[in-house]
Write an enzyme that holds these catalytic residues in place. Sequence first.
Site, short mmCIF file in Angstrom:
data_model
loop_
_atom_site.label_atom_id
_atom_site.label_comp_id
_atom_site.label_asym_id
_atom_site.label_seq_id
_atom_site.Cartn_x
_atom_site.Cartn_y
_atom_site.Cartn_z
N CYS A 47 23.54 67.47 1.85
CA CYS A 47 24.57 68.62 1.95
C CYS A 47 25.38 68.76 0.90
O CYS A 47 25.95 69.88 0.73
CB CYS A 47 25.13 68.31 3.51
SG CYS A 47 25.50 66.67 3.71
N GLU A 67 22.22 77.76 0.67
CA GLU A 67 21.69 76.30 0.70
C GLU A 67 20.21 76.03 0.43
O GLU A 67 19.42 76.45 1.47
CB GLU A 67 22.33 75.75 2.06
CG GLU A 67 22.04 74.05 1.55
CD GLU A 67 22.56 73.28 2.72
OE1 GLU A 67 22.19 73.71 4.17
OE2 GLU A 67 23.36 72.25 2.51
N LYS A 94 20.50 61.45 18.96
CA LYS A 94 18.94 61.93 18.98
C LYS A 94 18.61 62.16 17.20
O LYS A 94 19.32 62.59 16.37
CB LYS A 94 18.92 63.54 19.43
CG LYS A 94 17.50 64.14 19.14
CD LYS A 94 17.41 65.64 19.36
CE LYS A 94 17.42 66.44 18.25
NZ LYS A 94 16.10 66.38 17.51
N GLU A 147 29.21 68.30 10.47
CA GLU A 147 29.07 68.25 9.07
C GLU A 147 27.91 69.07 8.72
O GLU A 147 26.72 68.96 9.06
CB GLU A 147 28.95 66.76 9.06
CG GLU A 147 29.22 66.28 7.53
CD GLU A 147 28.07 66.37 6.91
OE1 GLU A 147 27.73 67.55 6.04
OE2 GLU A 147 27.22 65.55 6.47
P1 NDP Z 1 18.75 71.66 11.88
O1 NDP Z 1 20.36 71.91 11.57
O2 NDP Z 1 17.84 72.58 12.83
O3 NDP Z 1 18.51 70.36 12.63
C1 NDP Z 1 19.71 69.30 12.55
C2 NDP Z 1 19.36 68.40 13.81
O4 NDP Z 1 19.85 69.42 15.03
C3 NDP Z 1 17.94 68.00 14.09
O5 NDP Z 1 18.18 66.74 15.00
C4 NDP Z 1 17.54 69.08 15.11
O6 NDP Z 1 16.35 68.68 15.94
C5 NDP Z 1 18.86 69.49 15.93
N1 NDP Z 1 18.81 70.87 16.46
C6 NDP Z 1 18.09 71.73 16.18
N2 NDP Z 1 18.23 72.93 17.06
C7 NDP Z 1 19.17 72.40 17.83
C8 NDP Z 1 20.25 72.84 19.06
N3 NDP Z 1 19.96 74.24 19.32
N4 NDP Z 1 20.93 72.33 19.78
C9 NDP Z 1 21.15 70.70 19.39
N5 NDP Z 1 20.70 70.35 18.32
C10 NDP Z 1 19.63 71.06 17.60
O7 NDP Z 1 18.09 71.41 10.61
P2 NDP Z 1 16.73 71.61 10.22
O8 NDP Z 1 15.94 70.12 10.23
O9 NDP Z 1 16.03 72.52 10.97
O10 NDP Z 1 16.73 72.13 8.59
C11 NDP Z 1 16.99 73.68 8.28
C12 NDP Z 1 17.75 73.73 7.39
O11 NDP Z 1 19.13 73.32 7.42
C13 NDP Z 1 17.41 73.05 6.09
O12 NDP Z 1 16.53 73.72 5.40
C14 NDP Z 1 18.65 72.84 5.28
O13 NDP Z 1 19.15 73.96 4.56
C15 NDP Z 1 19.60 72.84 6.31
N6 NDP Z 1 20.17 71.38 6.68
C16 NDP Z 1 21.44 70.88 6.18
C17 NDP Z 1 21.58 69.43 6.72
C18 NDP Z 1 23.10 68.97 5.90
O14 NDP Z 1 23.30 67.80 6.19
N7 NDP Z 1 23.80 70.07 5.52
C19 NDP Z 1 20.73 68.52 7.31
C20 NDP Z 1 19.48 69.24 7.77
C21 NDP Z 1 19.26 70.43 7.36
P3 NDP Z 1 14.81 68.89 15.13
O15 NDP Z 1 14.75 68.25 13.98
O16 NDP Z 1 14.30 68.04 16.35
O17 NDP Z 1 14.72 70.47 15.25
#
Ligand code: NDP
Length: 503
Positions: free
Chosen positions: A317, A414, A209, A283
């Site tokens: 990240c 973060e 996804k 990760e």
């Molecule tokens: P999320 O952790 O919410 O999203 C990462 C992925 O998980 C997306 O595909 C998201 O879908 C999906 N997801 C969300 N909720 C669920 C769930 N309950 N079960 C399974 N999968 C889920 O990150 P965000 O995009 O909301 O970003 C929020 C914060 O996270 C950022 O501000 C940043 O600080 C941090 N972040 C960190 C990352 C890293 O690599 N360390 C990467 C991205 C974000 P969808 O996008 O459709 O909600």
Amino acid sequence: MTFREKSAPAAGRSSANTESRSNGSAKKSVWEYAPSAESTDHILLKDKYDLFINGKWVRTQKYFATINPATEEKIAEAAWASKDDVNRAVLAAEKAYNNVWSKTSPKERAKYIFRIARIMQEKAREFAVIETMDGGKPIKESKSVDVPLALAHFFYYAGWADKLKYAFPNQDFSPIGVVGQIIPWNFPLLMAAWKIAPALACGNTVVIKSAETTPLTLYKLAEVIQEAGLPDGVVNILSGAGDTGAAIVNHPKVKKIAFTGSTEVGKLIMRSVAGTSKKLTMELGGKAANIIMEDAPIDQAIEGIINGIYFNQGHVCCAGSRLFVQESIKNTVIKKLKHRLKSLRVGDPLDKNTDVGAINSKMQLNKITELVNSGVEEGCTLFQPECSLPAKGFWFRPSFFTNVAQSNRIAQEEIFGPVLSVLTFRTPKEAIEKANNTQYGLSAGIWTDKGSKIFKMVGAIKAGVVWSNTYNKFNPASPFGGFKESGFGREGGLQGLKEYLNF
Ligand code: NDP
């Protein structure tokens, strides 16, 4: 490049008080780059993307718009996969695993993965432009980092597919079956490659996804997968939101979850999976220390700081978001950093001269703004260069804070944006203690002229990757992953293969 005199630009839309922005209209001499926009004429995009299940495009009930964060204009519509769609995708992956992929010889699996890599390579420019349009990152980064690295992962793991018994000699192993993969929006294609390539090489089938704001390059990858003739159902690609991700996590036929994203969602997933036999790789977030010792090559270190935190708007990240500078060189580093920040070009991500593109979404912009405001309220000093921002889209000036205490939110949380917190230290021991004073443990950087210091400090820093005299360097053969709340499991290298096998 042209040289002309111009008035200082308007302060732009960020409201924070800064040290550097002038309100006057004094004449200034500036070097300016003429725009060099990447053409989008060769890009083939559909108006609407259905789900990619069992090798076919499958319609669903709900669709959402994916926008260009630099213009706020809609690019296309993407399907919002429901629980039923997830079930359909998992059943297709299970059928493909039982009937085809588990019976396909490793040599044949390798051929398919090579084919995917080669077709992607042919379409590299198209992938780069779409990644930039959908995510806001500068085109020079999608062209030189995202796409080539994604390809390299497919090539690398294609090479391992028929050599697994040499990778893990004298060990009995087998594929896991159907794996569920959930990726974030900061490196969509690259994260997909990190996950799909080793999974296929080890003989698994996949349901993946994309993140809500960046579905398009994964659907382009689906087109490549079709063109490569990969058997139906071996890779299924879905878009949707958190509920789609949760449906993948909770599906009983999914045997492993590989997740990249926030620590918060990572914890939710771990709770859902607790008590089941599902394997997990996580990760998650980071708050990396980039440590500059007084004997460091300072000009190179400045470039390392810039690359560490402003690359991909800081949506990384492993971003070097906490800078630790040895006290004796603090003034020099700050002066050089201010000078360098003033030359960063912020704006149109499709312009080849752009250094800092658009923030990925309104939501992320709000999060960055809120955290930066907290830094100002807590008494830290904010520096932002003078630069005008486009009227439409989501933008944040590259920024850094001085007078930061370790307890400040901007030093602990973060931010995931182009914002650096500068702290100081006196001795290597103090640097190590401060670097480790975080809930995270994903990455770090050390800048020094002395090899012995590097070895001593690398061993003492609790982080999955520690770069020395460089930053943000990746290679498919190097494993990547974290400690503490940055997650567990490794991606890349042999370690990354191991995560997709049962022993
Ligand atoms: P999320 O952790 O919410 O999203 C990462 C992925 O998980 C997306 O595909 C998201 O879908 C999906 N997801 C969300 N909720 C669920 C769930 N309950 N079960 C399974 N999968 C889920 O990150 P965000 O995009 O909301 O970003 C929020 C914060 O996270 C950022 O501000 C940043 O600080 C941090 N972040 C960190 C990352 C890293 O690599 N360390 C990467 C991205 C974000 P969808 O996008 O459709 O909600």
